[in-house]
Design a protein around this motif. Structure first.
Motif, PDB file in Angstrom:
ATOM      1  N   PRO A  14       0.816  -1.221   0.000  1.00  0.00           N
ATOM      2  CA  PRO A  14       0.000   0.000   0.000  1.00  0.00           C
ATOM      3  C   PRO A  14       0.852   1.275   0.000  1.00  0.00           C
ATOM      4  N   LEU A  15       1.939   1.304   0.782  1.00  0.00           N
ATOM      5  CA  LEU A  15       2.771   2.513   0.835  1.00  0.00           C
ATOM      6  C   LEU A  15       3.438   2.787  -0.511  1.00  0.00           C
ATOM      7  N   SER A  16       3.933   1.741  -1.181  1.00  0.00           N
ATOM      8  CA  SER A  16       4.540   1.916  -2.503  1.00  0.00           C
ATOM      9  C   SER A  16       3.509   2.437  -3.504  1.00  0.00           C
ATOM     10  N   TYR A  17       2.286   1.948  -3.394  1.00  0.00           N
ATOM     11  CA  TYR A  17       1.209   2.371  -4.294  1.00  0.00           C
ATOM     12  C   TYR A  17       0.884   3.847  -4.081  1.00  0.00           C
ATOM     13  N   VAL A  18       0.765   4.245  -2.807  1.00  0.00           N
ATOM     14  CA  VAL A  18       0.486   5.648  -2.482  1.00  0.00           C
ATOM     15  C   VAL A  18       1.616   6.535  -3.013  1.00  0.00           C
ATOM     16  N   THR A  19       2.854   6.089  -2.819  1.00  0.00           N
ATOM     17  CA  THR A  19       4.008   6.852  -3.309  1.00  0.00           C
ATOM     18  C   THR A  19       3.952   7.004  -4.820  1.00  0.00           C
ATOM     19  N   ALA A  20       3.608   5.921  -5.524  1.00  0.00           N
ATOM     20  CA  ALA A  20       3.504   5.964  -6.988  1.00  0.00           C
ATOM     21  C   ALA A  20       2.435   6.967  -7.423  1.00  0.00           C
ATOM     22  N   LYS A  21       1.302   6.982  -6.712  1.00  0.00           N
ATOM     23  CA  LYS A  21       0.227   7.927  -7.028  1.00  0.00           C
ATOM     24  C   LYS A  21       0.684   9.362  -6.776  1.00  0.00           C
ATOM     25  N   ARG A  22       1.399   9.567  -5.668  1.00  0.00           N
ATOM     26  CA  ARG A  22       1.921  10.903  -5.359  1.00  0.00           C
ATOM     27  C   ARG A  22       2.858  11.375  -6.476  1.00  0.00           C
ATOM     28  N   LEU A  23       3.775  10.493  -6.875  1.00  0.00           N
ATOM     29  CA  LEU A  23       4.747  10.864  -7.902  1.00  0.00           C
ATOM     30  C   LEU A  23       4.081  11.136  -9.245  1.00  0.00           C
ATOM     31  N   GLU A  24       3.084  10.326  -9.576  1.00  0.00           N
ATOM     32  CA  GLU A  24       2.346  10.528 -10.834  1.00  0.00           C
ATOM     33  C   GLU A  24       1.711  11.918 -10.855  1.00  0.00           C
ATOM     34  N   SER A  25       1.129  12.313  -9.711  1.00  0.00           N
ATOM     35  CA  SER A  25       0.488  13.618  -9.620  1.00  0.00           C
ATOM     36  C   SER A  25       1.523  14.748  -9.621  1.00  0.00           C
ATOM     37  N   THR A  26       2.670  14.540  -8.956  1.00  0.00           N
ATOM     38  CA  THR A  26       3.706  15.581  -8.949  1.00  0.00           C
ATOM     39  C   THR A  26       4.245  15.794 -10.361  1.00  0.00           C
ATOM     40  N   GLN A  27       4.365  14.711 -11.124  1.00  0.00           N
ATOM     41  CA  GLN A  27       4.874  14.831 -12.490  1.00  0.00           C
ATOM     42  C   GLN A  27       3.929  15.660 -13.352  1.00  0.00           C
ATOM     43  N   GLN A  28       2.614  15.444 -13.182  1.00  0.00           N
ATOM     44  CA  GLN A  28       1.632  16.254 -13.913  1.00  0.00           C
ATOM     45  C   GLN A  28       1.776  17.723 -13.536  1.00  0.00           C
ATOM     46  N   ASN A  29       1.947  17.989 -12.220  1.00  0.00           N
ATOM     47  CA  ASN A  29       2.106  19.363 -11.733  1.00  0.00           C
ATOM     48  C   ASN A  29       3.373  20.009 -12.261  1.00  0.00           C
ATOM     49  N   MET A  30       4.455  19.237 -12.300  1.00  0.00           N
ATOM     50  CA  MET A  30       5.728  19.802 -12.736  1.00  0.00           C
ATOM     51  C   MET A  30       5.679  20.217 -14.198  1.00  0.00           C
ATOM     52  N   VAL A  31       4.941  19.469 -15.008  1.00  0.00           N
ATOM     53  CA  VAL A  31       4.858  19.764 -16.439  1.00  0.00           C
ATOM     54  C   VAL A  31       3.820  20.858 -16.722  1.00  0.00           C
ATOM     55  N   CYS A  32       2.722  20.853 -15.972  1.00  0.00           N
ATOM     56  CA  CYS A  32       1.599  21.744 -16.288  1.00  0.00           C
ATOM     57  C   CYS A  32       1.547  23.019 -15.451  1.00  0.00           C
ATOM     58  N   SER A  33       2.480  23.205 -14.511  1.00  0.00           N
ATOM     59  CA  SER A  33       2.451  24.412 -13.688  1.00  0.00           C
ATOM     60  C   SER A  33       3.863  24.941 -13.484  1.00  0.00           C
ATOM     61  N   THR A  34       3.927  26.152 -12.943  1.00  0.00           N
ATOM     62  CA  THR A  34       5.239  26.749 -12.649  1.00  0.00           C
ATOM     63  C   THR A  34       5.504  26.762 -11.148  1.00  0.00           C
ATOM     64  N   LEU A  35       4.735  25.978 -10.395  1.00  0.00           N
ATOM     65  CA  LEU A  35       4.938  25.895  -8.946  1.00  0.00           C
ATOM     66  C   LEU A  35       6.350  25.426  -8.635  1.00  0.00           C
ATOM     67  N   SER A  36       6.880  25.892  -7.522  1.00  0.00           N
ATOM     68  CA  SER A  36       8.219  25.460  -7.105  1.00  0.00           C
ATOM     69  C   SER A  36       8.163  24.004  -6.664  1.00  0.00           C
ATOM     70  N   LEU A  37       9.309  23.338  -6.693  1.00  0.00           N
ATOM     71  CA  LEU A  37       9.370  21.937  -6.244  1.00  0.00           C
ATOM     72  C   LEU A  37       8.966  21.830  -4.780  1.00  0.00           C
ATOM     73  N   SER A  38       9.304  22.834  -3.991  1.00  0.00           N
ATOM     74  CA  SER A  38       8.948  22.830  -2.573  1.00  0.00           C
ATOM     75  C   SER A  38       7.428  22.835  -2.402  1.00  0.00           C
ATOM     76  N   ASP A  39       6.739  23.701  -3.156  1.00  0.00           N
ATOM     77  CA  ASP A  39       5.270  23.758  -3.076  1.00  0.00           C
ATOM     78  C   ASP A  39       4.645  22.453  -3.569  1.00  0.00           C
TER      79      ASP A  39
END
Length: 198
Positions: A122-147
């Motif tokens: 379950p923890l690996s799955y949650v981490t994968a979901k988090r990373l998938e969402s961060t990748q979308q944010n990194m490409v589609c927004s100008t938010l800082s990595l910290s945010d």
């Protein structure tokens, strides 16, 4: 962490083998390091990491082939409910106990069924979901990595960077640059292609 702690699980050569042994060993080491790192700052997260380490050890002890192995997993609707919960709570600590309780299952039954269905803890799955969402944010927004890190449940930017590099082999900065450069090139290529047909 100081002192000797017995988990009640014994590791034998039959439980792990070959590449699986190495992969599980790395996962276990990472979980234990994260437990130690977060123990005093955030006991809830430390407890989650420790529970996942225990679940990983429990799964390892049940991996020996058996002709009568139980084949039960989670239904599609159960995975959908888990996905929905994770997506709604990406910015919070998500515990295995919460996910199990969502489906009315014990933690051990849930962890085992979840692993059978997704081939991930379950923890690996949650981490994968988090990373998938961060990748979308990194490409589609100008938010800082910290945010981005904080809005997706990571303790801080350095925690996010460690997990990201471990899972993708690249730092978030490098990954973001590669993918935003590719996206920037696509409209230009499309435009030049259209000009050639005018």
């Amino acid at each position: 962490m100081n002192g000797s702690v017995s988990t009640g699980y014994s590791l034998d050569n039959n439980a792990f083998n070959g590449a699986d042994h190495l992969k599980r060993g790395k996962q276990l080491l990472t979980l234990l390091k994260e437990t130690e790192r977060t123990l005093h700052g955030d006991p809830d997260i430390a407890s989650t990491y420790l529970n996942e380490a225990i679940a990983l050890l429990a799964d390892g002890s049940q991996d020996a082939p058996s002709p009568h192995r139980h084949r039960g997993g989670l239904a599609r609707w159960q995975i959908s409910r888990i996905d929905e919960f994770i997506n709604e709570h990406l910015d919070h600590c998500i515990r295995t106990t919460e996910l199990a309780s969502l489906l009315g299952l014990s933690v051990s039954h849930f962890s085992h069924a979840f692993k059978q269905t997704t081939e991930m803890t379950p923890l690996s799955y949650v981490t994968a979901k988090r990373l998938e969402s961060t990748q979308q944010n990194m490409v589609c927004s100008t938010l800082s990595l910290s945010d981005i890190a904080l809005s997706h449940g990571f303790c801080d930017q350095s925690h996010f960077c460690r997990v990201f590099r471990r899972e993708t082999g690249l730092s978030p900065q490098t990954w973001r640059k590669l993918h935003t450069d590719v996206l920037a090139e696509q409209p230009a290529r499309h435009q030049s292609h259209n000009l050639g047909h005018d």
